[in-house]
Write an enzyme that holds these catalytic residues in place. Structure first.
Site, mmCIF file in Angstrom:
data_model
loop_
_atom_site.group_PDB
_atom_site.id
_atom_site.type_symbol
_atom_site.label_atom_id
_atom_site.label_comp_id
_atom_site.label_asym_id
_atom_site.label_seq_id
_atom_site.Cartn_x
_atom_site.Cartn_y
_atom_site.Cartn_z
ATOM 1 N N ARG A 97 -20.819 7.754 -2.352
ATOM 2 C CA ARG A 97 -20.309 7.680 -3.315
ATOM 3 C C ARG A 97 -18.615 7.105 -3.273
ATOM 4 O O ARG A 97 -18.304 7.039 -4.430
ATOM 5 C CB ARG A 97 -20.369 8.978 -4.519
ATOM 6 C CG ARG A 97 -19.216 8.940 -5.831
ATOM 7 C CD ARG A 97 -19.783 8.508 -6.753
ATOM 8 N NE ARG A 97 -21.027 7.587 -6.987
ATOM 9 C CZ ARG A 97 -21.125 6.475 -7.499
ATOM 10 N NH1 ARG A 97 -20.297 5.313 -7.671
ATOM 11 N NH2 ARG A 97 -22.839 5.739 -7.904
ATOM 12 N N LYS A 132 2.393 3.525 -11.163
ATOM 13 C CA LYS A 132 1.847 3.981 -12.995
ATOM 14 C C LYS A 132 -0.059 3.575 -12.106
ATOM 15 O O LYS A 132 -0.549 2.515 -12.429
ATOM 16 C CB LYS A 132 1.313 2.740 -13.589
ATOM 17 C CG LYS A 132 2.986 2.962 -15.065
ATOM 18 C CD LYS A 132 2.751 1.868 -16.040
ATOM 19 C CE LYS A 132 4.506 1.668 -16.462
ATOM 20 N NZ LYS A 132 4.830 1.329 -17.411
ATOM 21 N N LYS A 164 16.633 4.139 -14.154
ATOM 22 C CA LYS A 164 15.566 3.092 -15.597
ATOM 23 C C LYS A 164 16.663 3.712 -16.598
ATOM 24 O O LYS A 164 17.744 4.313 -16.384
ATOM 25 C CB LYS A 164 14.673 3.720 -15.503
ATOM 26 C CG LYS A 164 14.009 3.057 -13.631
ATOM 27 C CD LYS A 164 12.780 3.357 -14.411
ATOM 28 C CE LYS A 164 11.930 2.129 -15.458
ATOM 29 N NZ LYS A 164 10.478 2.503 -15.345
ATOM 30 N N GLU A 197 17.884 -0.962 -15.048
ATOM 31 C CA GLU A 197 17.000 -1.382 -15.463
ATOM 32 C C GLU A 197 18.545 -1.621 -16.406
ATOM 33 O O GLU A 197 18.891 -1.351 -16.563
ATOM 34 C CB GLU A 197 16.362 -0.116 -15.701
ATOM 35 C CG GLU A 197 15.881 -0.676 -17.303
ATOM 36 C CD GLU A 197 14.397 0.066 -18.206
ATOM 37 O OE1 GLU A 197 14.730 0.406 -18.452
ATOM 38 O OE2 GLU A 197 13.392 0.433 -17.033
ATOM 39 N N ASP A 219 14.137 -5.500 -18.950
ATOM 40 C CA ASP A 219 13.041 -4.821 -19.175
ATOM 41 C C ASP A 219 12.970 -5.420 -21.180
ATOM 42 O O ASP A 219 14.148 -5.133 -21.447
ATOM 43 C CB ASP A 219 13.612 -3.239 -19.330
ATOM 44 C CG ASP A 219 12.120 -3.022 -19.796
ATOM 45 O OD1 ASP A 219 10.896 -3.427 -19.053
ATOM 46 O OD2 ASP A 219 12.166 -1.840 -20.408
#
Length: 282
Positions: A97, A132, A164, A197, A219
Protein backbone atom coordinates in the site's frame (compact mmCIF):
# COMPACT_ATOMS: atom_id res chain seq x y z
CA UNK A 1 17.19 11.19 -3.41
CA UNK A 2 17.84 12.50 0.10
CA UNK A 3 17.94 9.22 2.01
CA UNK A 4 17.57 10.89 5.40
CA UNK A 5 14.29 12.55 4.44
CA UNK A 6 13.03 9.54 2.50
CA UNK A 7 13.90 6.94 5.13
CA UNK A 8 12.24 8.97 7.89
CA UNK A 9 9.14 9.32 5.73
CA UNK A 10 9.01 5.59 4.98
CA UNK A 11 9.46 4.56 8.60
CA UNK A 12 6.75 6.96 9.79
CA UNK A 13 4.37 5.82 7.05
CA UNK A 14 4.95 2.15 7.88
CA UNK A 15 4.37 2.82 11.58
CA UNK A 16 1.08 4.55 10.72
CA UNK A 17 -0.06 1.67 8.50
CA UNK A 18 1.32 -1.47 10.11
CA UNK A 19 1.04 -0.63 13.80
CA UNK A 20 1.68 -3.81 15.81
CA UNK A 21 1.39 -6.05 12.76
CA UNK A 22 -0.36 -6.86 9.48
CA UNK A 23 -2.76 -9.24 11.18
CA UNK A 24 -4.66 -10.11 7.99
CA UNK A 25 -1.51 -11.45 6.31
CA UNK A 26 -0.18 -13.01 9.50
CA UNK A 27 -3.45 -14.85 10.12
CA UNK A 28 -4.11 -16.12 6.60
CA UNK A 29 -0.70 -16.84 5.06
CA UNK A 30 1.72 -19.34 6.64
CA UNK A 31 4.99 -17.91 7.96
CA UNK A 32 7.86 -18.28 5.50
CA UNK A 33 5.65 -18.26 2.38
CA UNK A 34 7.50 -16.81 -0.57
CA UNK A 35 6.04 -15.33 -3.71
CA UNK A 36 6.23 -12.78 -6.50
CA UNK A 37 4.17 -9.71 -7.43
CA UNK A 38 4.09 -7.30 -10.36
CA UNK A 39 3.43 -3.56 -10.41
CA UNK A 40 0.74 -3.29 -13.09
CA UNK A 41 0.05 0.03 -14.83
CA UNK A 42 -3.61 0.77 -15.55
CA UNK A 43 -3.37 4.35 -16.84
CA UNK A 44 -1.53 6.52 -19.35
CA UNK A 45 1.03 9.02 -18.16
CA UNK A 46 4.54 9.51 -16.81
CA UNK A 47 5.93 7.01 -14.31
CA UNK A 48 7.33 8.32 -11.02
CA UNK A 49 8.28 6.69 -7.74
CA UNK A 50 10.21 3.61 -8.88
CA UNK A 51 13.36 4.69 -7.05
CA UNK A 52 11.27 5.37 -3.96
CA UNK A 53 9.61 1.94 -4.24
CA UNK A 54 13.04 0.33 -4.19
CA UNK A 55 13.87 2.14 -0.96
CA UNK A 56 10.52 1.22 0.60
CA UNK A 57 11.12 -2.46 -0.15
CA UNK A 58 14.67 -2.25 1.21
CA UNK A 59 13.45 -0.82 4.50
CA UNK A 60 10.59 -3.30 4.79
CA UNK A 61 12.81 -6.29 4.04
CA UNK A 62 16.33 -6.14 2.62
CA UNK A 63 15.93 -9.63 1.16
CA UNK A 64 13.15 -8.52 -1.24
CA UNK A 65 14.34 -8.68 -4.84
CA UNK A 66 13.10 -6.16 -7.41
CA UNK A 67 13.44 -6.50 -11.16
CA UNK A 68 12.94 -3.09 -12.74
CA UNK A 69 11.48 -2.89 -16.27
CA UNK A 70 10.50 0.81 -16.40
CA UNK A 71 12.31 3.74 -14.81
CA UNK A 72 11.12 7.08 -13.49
CA UNK A 73 10.23 9.59 -16.21
CA UNK A 74 9.18 7.16 -18.94
CA UNK A 75 5.79 7.21 -20.65
CA UNK A 76 3.50 4.40 -19.51
CA UNK A 77 0.33 2.76 -20.81
CA UNK A 78 -2.26 0.33 -19.43
CA UNK A 79 -0.85 -3.19 -19.25
CA UNK A 80 2.75 -2.12 -18.71
CA UNK A 81 4.64 -3.77 -15.87
CA UNK A 82 6.97 -1.38 -14.04
CA UNK A 83 8.74 -4.01 -11.93
CA UNK A 84 8.35 -7.28 -10.06
CA UNK A 85 9.03 -7.99 -6.39
CA UNK A 86 10.07 -11.41 -5.15
CA UNK A 87 10.55 -12.70 -1.61
CA UNK A 88 8.58 -13.03 1.62
CA UNK A 89 4.87 -12.64 0.90
CA UNK A 90 4.35 -11.01 4.30
CA UNK A 91 6.96 -8.37 3.38
CA UNK A 92 5.50 -7.81 -0.09
CA UNK A 93 2.06 -7.20 1.38
CA UNK A 94 3.46 -4.91 4.06
CA UNK A 95 5.11 -2.74 1.39
CA UNK A 96 2.22 -2.89 -1.09
CA UNK A 97 0.00 0.00 0.00
CA UNK A 98 2.82 2.44 0.72
CA UNK A 99 4.40 1.72 -2.66
CA UNK A 100 1.09 2.22 -4.45
CA UNK A 101 0.03 5.34 -2.52
CA UNK A 102 3.33 7.04 -3.29
CA UNK A 103 3.72 5.91 -6.90
CA UNK A 104 0.14 6.70 -7.87
CA UNK A 105 0.36 10.24 -6.54
CA UNK A 106 3.89 10.89 -7.78
CA UNK A 107 3.01 9.59 -11.24
CA UNK A 108 -0.10 11.80 -11.34
CA UNK A 109 2.02 14.85 -10.52
CA UNK A 110 4.72 13.91 -13.02
CA UNK A 111 2.08 13.40 -15.70
CA UNK A 112 0.42 16.77 -15.12
CA UNK A 113 3.80 18.50 -15.00
CA UNK A 114 4.88 16.89 -18.25
CA UNK A 115 1.62 17.91 -19.92
CA UNK A 116 2.10 21.55 -18.97
CA UNK A 117 5.80 21.70 -19.79
CA UNK A 118 4.94 20.48 -23.29
CA UNK A 119 2.69 23.53 -23.65
CA UNK A 120 5.63 25.80 -22.76
CA UNK A 121 8.06 24.37 -25.29
CA UNK A 122 9.84 27.01 -27.32
CA UNK A 123 8.86 29.93 -25.07
CA UNK A 124 11.84 29.93 -22.72
CA UNK A 125 9.48 29.96 -19.73
CA UNK A 126 9.98 27.31 -17.06
CA UNK A 127 7.31 25.68 -14.90
CA UNK A 128 7.55 26.02 -11.11
CA UNK A 129 5.80 24.18 -8.30
CA UNK A 130 4.66 25.80 -5.02
CA UNK A 131 4.29 25.03 -1.30
CA UNK A 132 0.72 23.84 -1.92
CA UNK A 133 1.68 20.26 -1.12
CA UNK A 134 0.38 17.42 1.03
CA UNK A 135 1.79 17.73 4.59
CA UNK A 136 4.52 15.16 5.09
CA UNK A 137 4.81 14.44 1.35
CA UNK A 138 6.34 17.67 0.07
CA UNK A 139 9.69 16.10 -0.79
CA UNK A 140 8.01 13.32 -2.78
CA UNK A 141 5.66 15.69 -4.60
CA UNK A 142 8.42 18.10 -5.57
CA UNK A 143 10.54 15.13 -6.65
CA UNK A 144 7.69 14.10 -8.94
CA UNK A 145 7.55 17.62 -10.42
CA UNK A 146 11.23 17.30 -11.38
CA UNK A 147 10.63 13.87 -12.90
CA UNK A 148 7.87 15.43 -15.02
CA UNK A 149 10.18 18.17 -16.31
CA UNK A 150 9.29 21.03 -13.95
CA UNK A 151 11.48 23.11 -11.66
CA UNK A 152 11.28 23.19 -7.87
CA UNK A 153 10.58 26.54 -6.22
CA UNK A 154 11.56 26.97 -2.56
CA UNK A 155 11.03 23.87 -0.42
CA UNK A 156 9.73 25.73 2.60
CA UNK A 157 9.75 28.91 4.61
CA UNK A 158 13.41 28.38 5.48
CA UNK A 159 15.26 28.42 2.15
CA UNK A 160 14.09 31.68 0.54
CA UNK A 161 12.49 34.98 1.47
CA UNK A 162 9.25 35.31 -0.48
CA UNK A 163 7.51 38.54 0.46
CA UNK A 164 3.83 38.08 -0.40
CA UNK A 165 0.88 40.46 -0.21
CA UNK A 166 0.22 39.87 3.50
CA UNK A 167 3.88 40.51 4.34
CA UNK A 168 3.76 43.74 2.35
CA UNK A 169 0.57 44.89 4.06
CA UNK A 170 1.69 43.96 7.58
CA UNK A 171 5.08 45.64 7.15
CA UNK A 172 3.61 48.86 5.78
CA UNK A 173 4.38 48.67 2.09
CA UNK A 174 6.77 47.44 -0.57
CA UNK A 175 9.81 49.49 0.44
CA UNK A 176 9.45 48.67 4.14
CA UNK A 177 9.10 44.96 3.44
CA UNK A 178 12.19 44.83 1.22
CA UNK A 179 14.34 46.94 3.51
CA UNK A 180 13.26 44.96 6.56
CA UNK A 181 14.19 41.72 4.78
CA UNK A 182 17.62 43.08 3.81
CA UNK A 183 18.25 44.21 7.38
CA UNK A 184 17.24 40.78 8.65
CA UNK A 185 19.70 39.03 6.33
CA UNK A 186 22.47 41.39 7.38
CA UNK A 187 21.74 40.82 11.07
CA UNK A 188 21.46 37.03 10.86
CA UNK A 189 24.21 36.43 8.27
CA UNK A 190 21.86 34.26 6.25
CA UNK A 191 22.40 33.97 2.51
CA UNK A 192 18.88 33.80 1.07
CA UNK A 193 17.40 35.12 -2.13
CA UNK A 194 14.59 37.65 -1.88
CA UNK A 195 11.46 37.48 -4.02
CA UNK A 196 8.59 39.93 -3.73
CA UNK A 197 5.02 39.68 -4.95
CA UNK A 198 3.43 42.67 -6.65
CA UNK A 199 -0.26 43.12 -7.41
CA UNK A 200 -0.15 45.94 -9.94
CA UNK A 201 2.18 48.11 -12.00
CA UNK A 202 2.43 50.76 -9.27
CA UNK A 203 3.83 48.21 -6.83
CA UNK A 204 6.15 46.97 -9.57
CA UNK A 205 7.51 50.47 -10.07
CA UNK A 206 8.08 50.76 -6.33
CA UNK A 207 10.17 47.58 -6.42
CA UNK A 208 12.28 49.08 -9.20
CA UNK A 209 12.84 52.21 -7.10
CA UNK A 210 13.71 50.21 -3.97
CA UNK A 211 15.82 47.43 -5.51
CA UNK A 212 17.46 44.76 -3.38
CA UNK A 213 15.49 41.74 -4.61
CA UNK A 214 16.34 38.80 -6.86
CA UNK A 215 12.93 37.95 -8.28
CA UNK A 216 9.55 39.56 -8.77
CA UNK A 217 6.31 37.58 -8.56
CA UNK A 218 3.65 39.13 -10.79
CA UNK A 219 0.45 37.83 -9.25
CA UNK A 220 -2.94 37.76 -11.00
CA UNK A 221 -1.79 39.90 -13.92
CA UNK A 222 -3.75 39.57 -17.16
CA UNK A 223 -1.55 38.68 -20.15
CA UNK A 224 -1.61 42.21 -21.61
CA UNK A 225 -0.59 43.74 -18.26
CA UNK A 226 1.99 40.98 -17.70
CA UNK A 227 3.56 41.79 -21.05
CA UNK A 228 3.75 45.44 -20.04
CA UNK A 229 5.34 44.48 -16.71
CA UNK A 230 7.99 42.34 -18.39
CA UNK A 231 8.80 45.22 -20.73
CA UNK A 232 9.10 47.61 -17.75
CA UNK A 233 11.45 45.18 -16.01
CA UNK A 234 13.94 45.31 -18.92
CA UNK A 235 15.59 42.11 -17.70
CA UNK A 236 16.67 43.62 -14.38
CA UNK A 237 15.07 40.96 -12.20
CA UNK A 238 13.95 37.37 -12.67
CA UNK A 239 10.19 37.36 -13.27
CA UNK A 240 7.56 34.86 -12.19
CA UNK A 241 3.84 34.83 -12.99
CA UNK A 242 1.09 33.15 -10.99
CA UNK A 243 -2.66 33.32 -10.39
CA UNK A 244 -5.47 32.68 -12.84
CA UNK A 245 -3.24 30.61 -15.11
CA UNK A 246 -4.74 27.45 -16.61
CA UNK A 247 -3.83 24.90 -19.25
CA UNK A 248 -5.95 26.86 -21.70
CA UNK A 249 -4.12 30.17 -21.26
CA UNK A 250 -0.65 29.26 -19.98
CA UNK A 251 0.90 29.59 -23.43
CA UNK A 252 -0.42 33.17 -23.64
CA UNK A 253 1.26 33.98 -20.34
CA UNK A 254 4.52 32.35 -21.39
CA UNK A 255 4.53 34.35 -24.62
CA UNK A 256 4.72 37.52 -22.50
CA UNK A 257 8.38 36.69 -21.87
CA UNK A 258 8.15 35.85 -18.17
CA UNK A 259 10.97 33.62 -16.83
CA UNK A 260 8.82 31.33 -14.69
CA UNK A 261 5.19 30.40 -14.22
CA UNK A 262 4.22 28.80 -10.91
CA UNK A 263 1.23 26.45 -10.80
CA UNK A 264 -0.11 25.25 -7.46
CA UNK A 265 -2.40 22.74 -9.16
CA UNK A 266 0.63 20.57 -9.97
CA UNK A 267 0.50 19.28 -6.41
CA UNK A 268 -2.72 20.39 -4.72
CA UNK A 269 -5.39 18.98 -7.05
CA UNK A 270 -3.80 16.39 -9.29
CA UNK A 271 -5.41 13.06 -10.23
CA UNK A 272 -3.42 10.00 -9.17
CA UNK A 273 -2.58 7.43 -11.83
CA UNK A 274 -4.20 4.01 -11.50
CA UNK A 275 -1.89 1.06 -10.84
CA UNK A 276 -1.94 -2.06 -8.70
CA UNK A 277 0.35 -4.70 -7.24
CA UNK A 278 -0.80 -8.14 -8.30
CA UNK A 279 0.40 -11.58 -7.21
CA UNK A 280 2.17 -13.58 -9.88
CA UNK A 281 0.88 -17.13 -9.58
CA UNK A 282 3.34 -19.94 -10.07
Amino acid sequence: MDKTIIDDFIKNALTEDVGDGDHTSLSTIPKGTRGKAKLLIKDEGILAGVELAQEICRIVDESLQLEIFLNDGVEINPGDIAFTIEGSVHSILKAERLVLNCMQRMSGIATKTHEITQLLEGTGTKLLDTRKTTPGMRYLEKWAVKIGGGVNHRFGLYDMILIKDNHVDYSGGIANAINNAKDYLAETGKNLQIEIEVRNLDELEEVFQTGGVNRILLDNFKPDVLQQAVAMNKGRFITEASGGITIDNIRDYANCGVDYISVGALTHSVKSLDMSLKAVKA
